[in-house]
Structures are given as structure tokens and as C-alpha cells.
Scaffold this motif. Sequence first.
Motif, PDB file in Angstrom:
ATOM      1  N   UNK A  39      14.218 111.224  91.936  1.00 13.59           N
ATOM      2  CA  UNK A  39      15.331 111.635  91.743  1.00 13.59           C
ATOM      3  C   UNK A  39      14.803 112.876  92.465  1.00 13.59           C
ATOM      4  N   UNK A  40      15.833 113.827  92.685  1.00 11.53           N
ATOM      5  CA  UNK A  40      16.237 114.351  94.522  1.00 11.53           C
ATOM      6  C   UNK A  40      16.442 115.986  93.565  1.00 11.53           C
ATOM      7  N   UNK A  41      16.161 116.141  92.520  1.00  9.65           N
ATOM      8  CA  UNK A  41      15.749 117.209  91.942  1.00  9.65           C
ATOM      9  C   UNK A  41      13.569 117.515  92.849  1.00  9.65           C
ATOM     10  N   UNK A  42      12.686 116.777  92.294  1.00  9.55           N
ATOM     11  CA  UNK A  42      11.498 116.728  92.386  1.00  9.55           C
ATOM     12  C   UNK A  42      11.501 116.744  94.558  1.00  9.55           C
ATOM     13  N   UNK A  43      12.290 115.843  95.259  1.00  2.57           N
ATOM     14  CA  UNK A  43      12.340 116.472  96.707  1.00  2.57           C
ATOM     15  C   UNK A  43      13.309 117.415  97.443  1.00  2.57           C
ATOM     16  N   UNK A  44      13.420 118.293  96.521  1.00  2.00           N
ATOM     17  CA  UNK A  44      14.618 119.247  96.593  1.00  2.00           C
ATOM     18  C   UNK A  44      12.960 120.327  96.576  1.00  2.00           C
ATOM     19  N   UNK A  75      12.180 120.405 104.897  1.00  2.00           N
ATOM     20  CA  UNK A  75      13.407 121.766 105.564  1.00  2.00           C
ATOM     21  C   UNK A  75      14.492 121.149 105.573  1.00  2.00           C
ATOM     22  N   UNK A  76      14.501 119.862 105.791  1.00  2.00           N
ATOM     23  CA  UNK A  76      16.122 119.543 106.273  1.00  2.00           C
ATOM     24  C   UNK A  76      15.870 117.968 105.183  1.00  2.00           C
ATOM     25  N   UNK A  77      16.978 118.661 104.292  1.00  2.00           N
ATOM     26  CA  UNK A  77      17.518 117.151 103.570  1.00  2.00           C
ATOM     27  C   UNK A  77      18.512 116.203 103.511  1.00  2.00           C
ATOM     28  N   UNK A  78      18.302 115.061 103.939  1.00  2.00           N
ATOM     29  CA  UNK A  78      19.242 114.146 104.602  1.00  2.00           C
ATOM     30  C   UNK A  78      20.070 113.310 103.078  1.00  2.00           C
ATOM     31  N   UNK A  79      21.444 113.520 102.927  1.00  2.00           N
ATOM     32  CA  UNK A  79      21.844 112.798 101.603  1.00  2.00           C
ATOM     33  C   UNK A  79      22.486 111.960 101.954  1.00  2.00           C
ATOM     34  N   UNK A  80      22.236 110.160 101.694  1.00  2.00           N
ATOM     35  CA  UNK A  80      22.240 109.026 102.318  1.00  2.00           C
ATOM     36  C   UNK A  80      22.917 108.609 101.103  1.00  2.00           C
ATOM     37  N   UNK A  81      23.798 108.511 100.282  1.00  2.00           N
ATOM     38  CA  UNK A  81      23.947 108.229  99.030  1.00  2.00           C
ATOM     39  C   UNK A  81      25.518 107.876  99.190  1.00  2.00           C
ATOM     40  N   UNK A  82      25.379 106.595  98.195  1.00  2.00           N
ATOM     41  CA  UNK A  82      27.603 106.930  98.025  1.00  2.00           C
ATOM     42  C   UNK A  82      28.074 107.954  97.629  1.00  2.00           C
ATOM     43  N   UNK A 142      18.250 124.602 101.477  1.00  2.00           N
ATOM     44  CA  UNK A 142      17.567 124.028 102.455  1.00  2.00           C
ATOM     45  C   UNK A 142      19.055 123.249 103.388  1.00  2.00           C
ATOM     46  N   UNK A 143      18.811 122.775 105.052  1.00  2.00           N
ATOM     47  CA  UNK A 143      19.140 122.022 105.865  1.00  2.00           C
ATOM     48  C   UNK A 143      19.722 121.358 105.709  1.00  2.00           C
ATOM     49  N   UNK A 144      21.234 120.629 105.336  1.00  2.00           N
ATOM     50  CA  UNK A 144      22.069 119.307 104.766  1.00  2.00           C
ATOM     51  C   UNK A 144      22.279 118.791 106.481  1.00  2.00           C
ATOM     52  N   UNK A 145      21.920 117.919 106.419  1.00  2.00           N
ATOM     53  CA  UNK A 145      22.319 116.248 107.207  1.00  2.00           C
ATOM     54  C   UNK A 145      22.488 115.700 106.411  1.00  2.00           C
ATOM     55  N   UNK A 146      24.500 115.298 105.909  1.00  2.00           N
ATOM     56  CA  UNK A 146      25.191 114.317 105.065  1.00  2.00           C
ATOM     57  C   UNK A 146      25.688 113.487 106.242  1.00  2.00           C
ATOM     58  N   UNK A 147      25.494 112.007 104.984  1.00  2.00           N
ATOM     59  CA  UNK A 147      26.472 111.294 105.576  1.00  2.00           C
ATOM     60  C   UNK A 147      27.997 111.320 105.790  1.00  2.00           C
ATOM     61  N   UNK A 148      28.657 111.032 106.437  1.00  2.00           N
ATOM     62  CA  UNK A 148      29.989 110.897 106.631  1.00  2.00           C
ATOM     63  C   UNK A 148      30.332 109.242 105.773  1.00  2.00           C
ATOM     64  N   UNK A 149      31.773 109.698 104.637  1.00  2.00           N
ATOM     65  CA  UNK A 149      32.263 111.256 104.715  1.00  2.00           C
ATOM     66  C   UNK A 149      31.196 111.916 104.181  1.00  2.00           C
ATOM     67  N   UNK A 150      31.895 113.915 104.437  1.00  2.00           N
ATOM     68  CA  UNK A 150      31.516 114.140 103.076  1.00  2.00           C
ATOM     69  C   UNK A 150      31.976 114.273 102.246  1.00  2.00           C
ATOM     70  N   UNK A 151      32.298 114.385 101.307  1.00  2.00           N
ATOM     71  CA  UNK A 151      32.912 114.230 100.149  1.00  2.00           C
ATOM     72  C   UNK A 151      34.311 113.241  99.941  1.00  2.00           C
ATOM     73  N   UNK A 152      34.270 113.054  99.060  1.00  2.00           N
ATOM     74  CA  UNK A 152      35.607 112.032  98.169  1.00  2.00           C
ATOM     75  C   UNK A 152      37.320 111.855  98.595  1.00  2.00           C
ATOM     76  N   UNK A 153      37.430 113.581  98.795  1.00  2.00           N
ATOM     77  CA  UNK A 153      38.627 114.344  99.116  1.00  2.00           C
ATOM     78  C   UNK A 153      38.754 115.278  99.743  1.00  2.00           C
ATOM     79  N   UNK A 154      39.457 115.824 100.738  1.00  2.00           N
ATOM     80  CA  UNK A 154      39.509 117.357 101.164  1.00  2.00           C
ATOM     81  C   UNK A 154      39.288 118.578  99.864  1.00  2.00           C
ATOM     82  N   UNK A 155      39.981 118.361  99.424  1.00  2.93           N
ATOM     83  CA  UNK A 155      39.649 119.582  97.756  1.00  2.93           C
ATOM     84  C   UNK A 155      37.737 119.496  98.382  1.00  2.93           C
TER      85      UNK A 155
END
Length: 366
Positions: free
Chosen positions: A59-64, A70-77, A93-106
Motif C-alpha cells: 500500500x502507498x500509505x506505508x511508503x509515504x 524524500x521523493x515519491x515516484x507515482x508510476x501506476x495507471x 513529499x517531492x512528487x515525480x509523476x509519470x505522464x499523463x499527470x491526470x485523466x483530464x484537464x480538470x
Amino acid sequence: MSTIGVGIIGGSQGGWASISHIPALKALPDFELRAVSTSRQESANAAGKEFGVEAAFDNHVDLLAHPGVDVVVVAVKVPHHRELISAAIDAGKTVYAEWPLALNLAEATELTRRAEAAGVRTAIGLQGRYHPELRFARRLIEEGRIGRVIGTTMVGSGMVWGGETTRAHAYWYDRTQGATPLTGAALHAIDALNVTLGQFDQLSANLVLGRTQVTVTDDGNTVVPVTAPDQISLTGTLDSGAAASVFYRGGTSRGDNFRWEINGTDGDLVLTAPWGNVQVTDLTLQAGFGTDTAVSPLEVPAEYSAGIPAGLVGPARNVAALYTDLARDLREGTRLVPDFAYAHTRHQLLAAIESASSEGVAQTLG
């Protein structure tokens, strides 16, 4: 900050992070991989063992909560990005997210504002700009080697959006899941174009559903519908006044899977690759100047591979260069890496492309 600790959400064996982030991190002395999480403890333990990480969670809660991260990488769907990125931001945390950032502009707007309000540093996985060939091409253009850029044409293949797929990757063909030919291969290539030549001032677009169904080969050859357009045409004018044309197709071509010409008043640059996903492939740069009647290969000086450890190959190369800039940003307060604010502009571009196609009206972005 001495060594920067990284935790990867979505660190399963064989996943994207395992062939890009993890080799990059292991090659960079500024970083240390300190935690991974997956959706199951069994897979988390297997990843931890393979990658030499003791902290492995289901789970992500324990990782956070891990004090060394210091840096959390989000590399999921992509559908999970909003929840996980929001949690990482709330954890400071500093966040490094894979592209796309989100499902939509909102959603992208919400996450960008949330990060800004929290004052956390962010990075987005648009690493194509770090190609040594692209860095060198940008310098040649800046120095006027091809004169004034008057036009550019780019044609590429999305590679993975062909007529067959596996059960695990059928979501690529569903426009609601965020990993489409437009948001994936095409946007990475368009972003490389924009970083090199400037942003679109005006554009027209045509998104076409070429394949209406796909065969899932490991599920009894089940046929499922395709809802994500796989034929992408984009024409427009850049803010420099240069004309630009982009065409991306789903699947592969028996011809060229990536070719990009940049035409100037006194020269031409040509970038080619055997694979249409620009951010992960190897590029070849050719050029012709002045009285040349054809283009010929250009050797890229070693200085344009700065931030890429020697011997690192494949998808990890450009990711490593992004991490190198991220380390400098965190230590010196610079703003080198593409961040969520920049990712938000890419989501605005996607929205403009979709509007131009659905409305049949050119969009002004300047």
C-alpha cells in the motif's frame, strides 16, 4: 540533503519503473531507492528482493510514512494518479509523476493547484527533451546553423496500439483510461517538438478512430471495442511563425516509424528512429547546411549527454538525465525539470487538440 531517498509506487517487476527509474537511480550517486509499493505484498516482496530494497509495501500509505523517502515516484495507471499524487502532496513529499499527470484537464488543474498550495516540488515524466540528439539540435537552431526555421513535419507510430493486444494492456484502447495514442506516444513527440521549436500559436486537428476493435490474444482471441482514436493529424503555426504538421498512427508501419524534419532557410535537420515512442527510443540526427544537396549523419558531442551515466542504455537514459536535473533543483533551488505547472500546459494542449477535432474549428493558443 545528502543522498536523496526515493520511494516508487508501482515498482513491480517488469513494469515501467523497473526498466527506467530503477536502473537510472542505481546509476546515479545522488539518489538511493529506499522503498517500493505494489498492490500485493507478494509482488512487493519480489520487487524488493530483485531491486535490493528492504522496505516493500502492499500500500502507498506505508511508503509515504517511510522516514527515508524524500521523493515519491507515482508510476501506476493514470486513473489512480489523482488519489496517489494527492496523498504524496499531503505527506509533504517531492512528487515525480509519470505522464499523463491526470485523466483530464480538470484533474490536472486540481493537482497542480494542490502542489502549489502545499509548496512541494514536483516533476513530470516528459523526459524526451533530454535526448542528446535533441539537445544538440536545439543548440544548432539557436546558433542559426539552419537559418530561420520555416516549417517542420513529424510522422510517427504509437507502436503498441496495433490490431492485437494482451489482457493486461487492453486498457490502452479505452479513451477513459488515460493511456491513448494521443496522450501517450503523440504527446511525448509533440512535446519534444514544442521544447525544440516553440509552442503552438494556432492549431487544427483531426482525431480518427481507424481501428474499431482489437483482438485480445491471451483471452481466447476475444474481440473488444476500441474507443481511443488511433489516427492523429495536427497542423498549425508555432509562436515563431513556422508551420508545423504532425501525424501519428496507432500500431507500427512497414515504412518509417519515426521521422522528423526541421526545415530552415539555410539548412535542414532530420531526426529518425526505429521506434515511434520518442521518449524511450534511440534517435539518429542528420543535417544539411548551405550548399549541401543532402543530409548526412551528425556526431553529437559528448557534452550533450550530460546527466546520463556512461553505460546506461534504453528507457533509463533520459529518465536519468531528468533525475540529474531534479537533484540540482532540490539542492540549489533551481527550476530545471518539467513540473506539474508545465504538465498542466500539456493538458491544456490536449484539450485544445480534442476541441479542434470535435468542433472542426482551429484553436488559438497564444
